[in-house]
Structure formats: C-alpha cells, structure tokens
Enzyme design. Structure first.
Site, PDB file in Angstrom:
ATOM      1  CB  CYS A   1      42.388  43.812  39.392  1.00  0.00           C
ATOM      2  SG  CYS A   1      42.338  42.969  40.998  1.00  0.00           S
ATOM      3  CB  SER A   2      38.093  45.973  39.920  1.00  0.00           C
ATOM      4  OG  SER A   2      37.813  44.690  39.356  1.00  0.00           O
ATOM      5  CB  CYS A   3      40.121  43.465  45.176  1.00  0.00           C
ATOM      6  SG  CYS A   3      41.273  42.320  44.378  1.00  0.00           S
TER       7      CYS A   3
ATOM      8  CB  CYS B   1      41.423  47.338  43.896  1.00  0.00           C
ATOM      9  SG  CYS B   1      42.320  45.840  43.412  1.00  0.00           S
TER      10      CYS B   1
END
Length: 214
Positions: free
Chosen positions: A116-118, A113
């Site tokens: 961000c940190s999906c 991602c």
C-alpha cells in the site's frame, strides 16, 4: 482528461467550470468550504503547518544532520532507530517501529511499500504521490536501478542497491551519505541540505555549488 468548451455563450450561469489544475481545484474547494462556514481557515492553516513543519521531512532532516555530526547518535540510530528518533521528540502514529539504514559509497538503500503506502509520518510527513503509485511499488523491487534512473540517479555498477519493503509493522528511514565539502557546515545548514526523497533513497545529495542533486 479535461475538456474545453468552445461555446462560452452556451454555458449555464449557475455553474462554473472546475479548474483542470489539481492545486486550483483544491483552492476552489477550500474557498467554497470557508464561504459556507464549514471549515475555519485558521484551523486549516494549523493542520497544514503541522504536516509541513512539525510532522514532515524537516524532522527527518534534523535526524540526518544530527547523525552526520554526532557519531554516538548515529550509532544509536542504526542500532535502535525508534528509540533514537524518540530522543529528538519525533514520535507518533505510523512511526512506532522505525529502522534506519545508512547509505555508503558501496551501498545504496531505497524504500518502498509493495502492499500500500506504509510510510513514517512523524519524520517524513505525508507520502508523495509517486511513492503510492502502482508503478513505483511494483518496479522498485524488480528493477530498482531503472526506477532510480528515472529519478535522475545513476549508480555505478559496483554499488549494491538494497530495497526495503515498508510494512505496517516496520517503517524505514534512509540515512543518506553526507556530501563531500560540507565539513564546515553547521547542523542547521546541513538540515537544509537534506531532502525528503534522499531519505526514501530516490536521490543522492551533493553539497551546494556541486551541481545540485545527483
């Protein structure tokens, strides 16, 4: 950076040093909150159990094992991962729109991602620290082979590496290759072989006794 004190006699008795190890710091904080009655240990254990067992990599591993042993399910998974995963009861926030991509001898998939940190919580649990790190998020796209090498995975030059950018709109699950020599294993045994990192594309699986992970 932590600092040690060489003069313990000068330490103030009303304060205790914070442990340098993150796990110890978490444990110390947990003990303090329990002591003050701010959290219920049983409730905390239930939350941890939920993320480790019910919302975690074990769910994804079950999906992979079924895809390895059920060709019809594998076809449905690759055609419409959201619906196929829902068949197994793994639904919820951060897993509303899923896409499954299959590794083959000539194609290796990995997920990142970049913003961000999906991450697909219902099937993989909480994202690992490295997945959220800036170096991984930036380098996975521009130098995927270099990143995989740092994970201990070196792919042959003729293997295509495909990088999938997870977003708030869609999240990915890598279907790793079934290791050779596992033909006689049950679905439960196969589930035990599957790791979180293999479902992100950061490693390649091998059968037990074949030297571990690639």
């Amino acid at each position: 950076m932590t600092h040690s004190h060489d003069h313990p006699s000068h330490a103030h008795p009303e304060h205790s040093d914070v442990p340098s190890d993150p796990a110890l710091r978490v444990k110390a904080l947990e003990s303090l909150l329990v002591e003050k009655g701010l959290i219920d240990p049983a409730a905390l254990d239930a939350i941890i159990e939920t993320y480790e067992r019910k919302i975690g990599p074990r769910n994804g591993a079950k999906i992979v094992a079924r895809a390895w042993t059920d060709p019809a399910f594998k076809q449905r998974l690759l055609a419409d991962a959201t619906a196929a995963i829902a068949e197994m009861g793994f639904v919820g926030r951060q897993g509303e729109h899923m896409v499954a991509v299959a590794n083959t001898p000539k194609v290796h998939n990995m997920v990142v991602c970049t913003l961000c940190s999906c991450y697909p919580w219902p099937v993989l649990g909480l994202p690992p620290v490295w997945y959220k790190s800036t170096p991984y998020r930036s380098r996975a796209v521009i130098d995927p082979r270099g990143v995989l090498h740092e994970f201990g995975l070196d792919l042959a030059p003729d293997v295509e590496v495909r990088v999938w950018d997870s977003t708030s709109e869609v999240r990915y699950l890598v279907l790793p290759e079934r290791p050779a020599g596992t033909e006689g294993m049950s679905a439960e045994q196969l589930t035990d072989l599957v790791t979180r990192d293999s479902m992100i594309g950061a490693e390649k699986l091998r059968a037990p006794g074949k030297g571990g992970k690639a």
